[in-house]
Structure formats: C-alpha cells, structure tokens
Design a protein around this motif. Structure first.
Motif, PDB file in Angstrom:
ATOM      1  N   TRP A  36     -10.504 -23.193 -32.715  1.00 16.55           N
ATOM      2  CA  TRP A  36     -10.522 -21.754 -32.410  1.00 16.55           C
ATOM      3  C   TRP A  36     -10.556 -21.499 -30.903  1.00 16.55           C
ATOM      4  O   TRP A  36     -10.758 -20.361 -30.482  1.00 16.55           O
ATOM      5  N   GLN A  96      -8.982 -20.965 -27.403  1.00 15.11           N
ATOM      6  CA  GLN A  96      -7.670 -20.516 -26.951  1.00 15.11           C
ATOM      7  C   GLN A  96      -7.021 -21.481 -25.968  1.00 15.11           C
ATOM      8  O   GLN A  96      -5.803 -21.640 -25.952  1.00 15.11           O
ATOM      9  N   ILE A 110      -5.386 -24.014 -28.177  1.00 17.71           N
ATOM     10  CA  ILE A 110      -4.299 -23.400 -28.950  1.00 17.71           C
ATOM     11  C   ILE A 110      -3.090 -23.155 -28.061  1.00 17.71           C
ATOM     12  O   ILE A 110      -1.949 -23.416 -28.455  1.00 17.71           O
ATOM     13  N   LYS A 135       1.154 -25.217 -33.335  1.00 24.22           N
ATOM     14  CA  LYS A 135       0.334 -24.031 -33.101  1.00 24.22           C
ATOM     15  C   LYS A 135       0.169 -23.232 -34.394  1.00 24.22           C
ATOM     16  O   LYS A 135      -0.948 -22.831 -34.754  1.00 24.22           O
ATOM     17  N   ARG A 136       1.272 -22.993 -35.102  1.00 23.38           N
ATOM     18  CA  ARG A 136       1.175 -22.220 -36.350  1.00 23.38           C
ATOM     19  C   ARG A 136       0.391 -22.978 -37.416  1.00 23.38           C
ATOM     20  O   ARG A 136      -0.368 -22.376 -38.190  1.00 23.38           O
ATOM     21  N   GLU A 155      -3.344 -22.653 -36.416  1.00 23.39           N
ATOM     22  CA  GLU A 155      -3.854 -21.296 -36.616  1.00 23.39           C
ATOM     23  C   GLU A 155      -3.970 -20.965 -38.102  1.00 23.39           C
ATOM     24  O   GLU A 155      -4.927 -20.302 -38.520  1.00 23.39           O
TER      25      GLU A 155
END
Length: 221
Positions: free
Chosen positions: A79, A81, A84, A98-99, A102
């Motif tokens: 989580w 950033q 990510i 990334k997807r 997430e």
C-alpha cells in the motif's frame, strides 16, 4: 514401469483426451498409439513431479524478494505509494505488475495474503533491470546469500531473472496441461535447483533428496 493398456483403454483414452491433443504424442511416436499413450502417461507423471521443486522455488523466490522490498519500503509495501509508483503499468492486455498489486492489495487485509495472491510473473518482473538501483544493488546478496560471489549484483540478478523466465514457461505449460516432453527438462530442473540454491543451499539439497523428477527423466518412453 508402465503396465500395458487394455484394448478398451487404447480405444477410448485418445478420444477422451481429444484428437488434437493426442496428435502431439502420436507425431512423437511415429503414430504408434500404444507408445503415444505411454508417453502421455509419462508426461502426466513428470509434470506432477515437477510441482514439488516448483513449489519450493516459488515460495523461496517470493519470500526473498519480499525481504528486499521490505528493506526499502517497509512492511506495508503493498500500500506504499513509493513502491507502487516504481512498478510498470503497460497499457492494453499486457501484464501489469502495478494493476496486479493494486488489485490484490484492495482485496487482502495483510501483506502476507497479498504475497500469496500475486502472480508468479510479478516476482519475475521484480528481477528486471528497472529495480536494480532501488533494490538489487544493495540487497541482492543479502536475500540470495548463497548465490556465487565475484561479480556485480546486477549480473547475478540478470542471470536469476533469465532462469526464472524459463521456469515460468515450464510452470505455465504444466498448469495448462500442455506437453512438456519436447522441452529440455533436465535443464529446467537444473535451473529450478540453482535458483533455490542461491536462496539457501540447505533447502536445495533437501529438494534433491525428496524430488522424483530425475528418476522419471531416466525412464522417458
């Protein structure tokens, strides 16, 4: 090692397995139906046998990579950033780390559960040159302590990534019930053991004690 097929088995099995699927084995055996069935049987067995070293490799690999990520981004990295944003996010149908992250992080309550849900290819992508400066310059030999020394972490990371890419292709073929007999399976096995050894030699030695792949490779019909 292989009991003879009954007349009913020789008649029905190729139809149940499907003509296109069975044709691959017929071509390999000169259209000998009995030999093709034995090869199919062997392909089933060796595919199942590979799951033991593959299991250990995947768990060892992702735990090693998580250690490196946590050293930089902390325990809440799914989580965070900063982490990510470091991941590629190609458009279209191409795989997006990334997807993937997430999506898993939105559904799972802990980092451990996120790790369990991420695709194998996610861990392969973490070994690309994109992450060399952020992760691997400082942490490769820390999380793969039994990898051979004497060269820069960048070279060893590249070698590991190449091995993992080849292993992923084998893993995908097994997962989709595809023939693996055309592959250089001894090379595949050696890659898997090498990758585990770089993480921990004791673990790779244990896998060599319990695996059945080599015995099956020696009796390929």
């Amino acid at each position: 090692m292989y009991p003879p097929f009954t007349a009913d088995e020789e008649h029905h099995l190729p139809n149940v397995l499907s003509a296109p699927r069975f044709a691959t084995y017929l071509r390999e055996t000169g259209n000998d139906r009995t030999r093709a069935l034995h090869l199919y049987h062997w392909n089933l067995q060796v595919s199942a046998a590979f799951m033991v070293p593959l299991h250990v490799l995947e768990v060892a690999l992702r735990n090693a990579i998580v250690e490196a990520i946590e050293a930089v981004h902390g325990g809440t990295w799914p989580w965070t950033q900063g982490f990510i944003r470091s991941l590629p996010n190609p458009r279209g149908p191409a795989y997006s780390p990334k997807r993937d992250l997430e999506g898993c992080a939105a559904q799972q309550p802990t980092a451990g559960k996120v790790v369990a849900e991420l695709k194998f290819v996610f861990w392969e992508k973490m070994l690309t040159n994109r992450h060399q400066g952020r992760l691997w310059d400082d942490h490769f030999y820390a999380v793969f302590p039994d990898a051979p020394r004497g060269v820069a972490a960048n070279q060893r990371r590249s070698e590991l990534r190449s091995d993992i890419e080849a292993v992923r292709r084998l893993r995908n073929r097994i997962a989709h019930h595809e023939p693996v007999f055309p592959r250089a399976l001894q090379d595949d096995f050696d890659r898997i053991i090498r990758c585990i050894r770089w993480r921990n030699e004791t673990t790779s030695n244990w896998v060599l004690e319990i695996e059945t792949v080599r015995a099956l490779l020696a009796v390929r019909p």
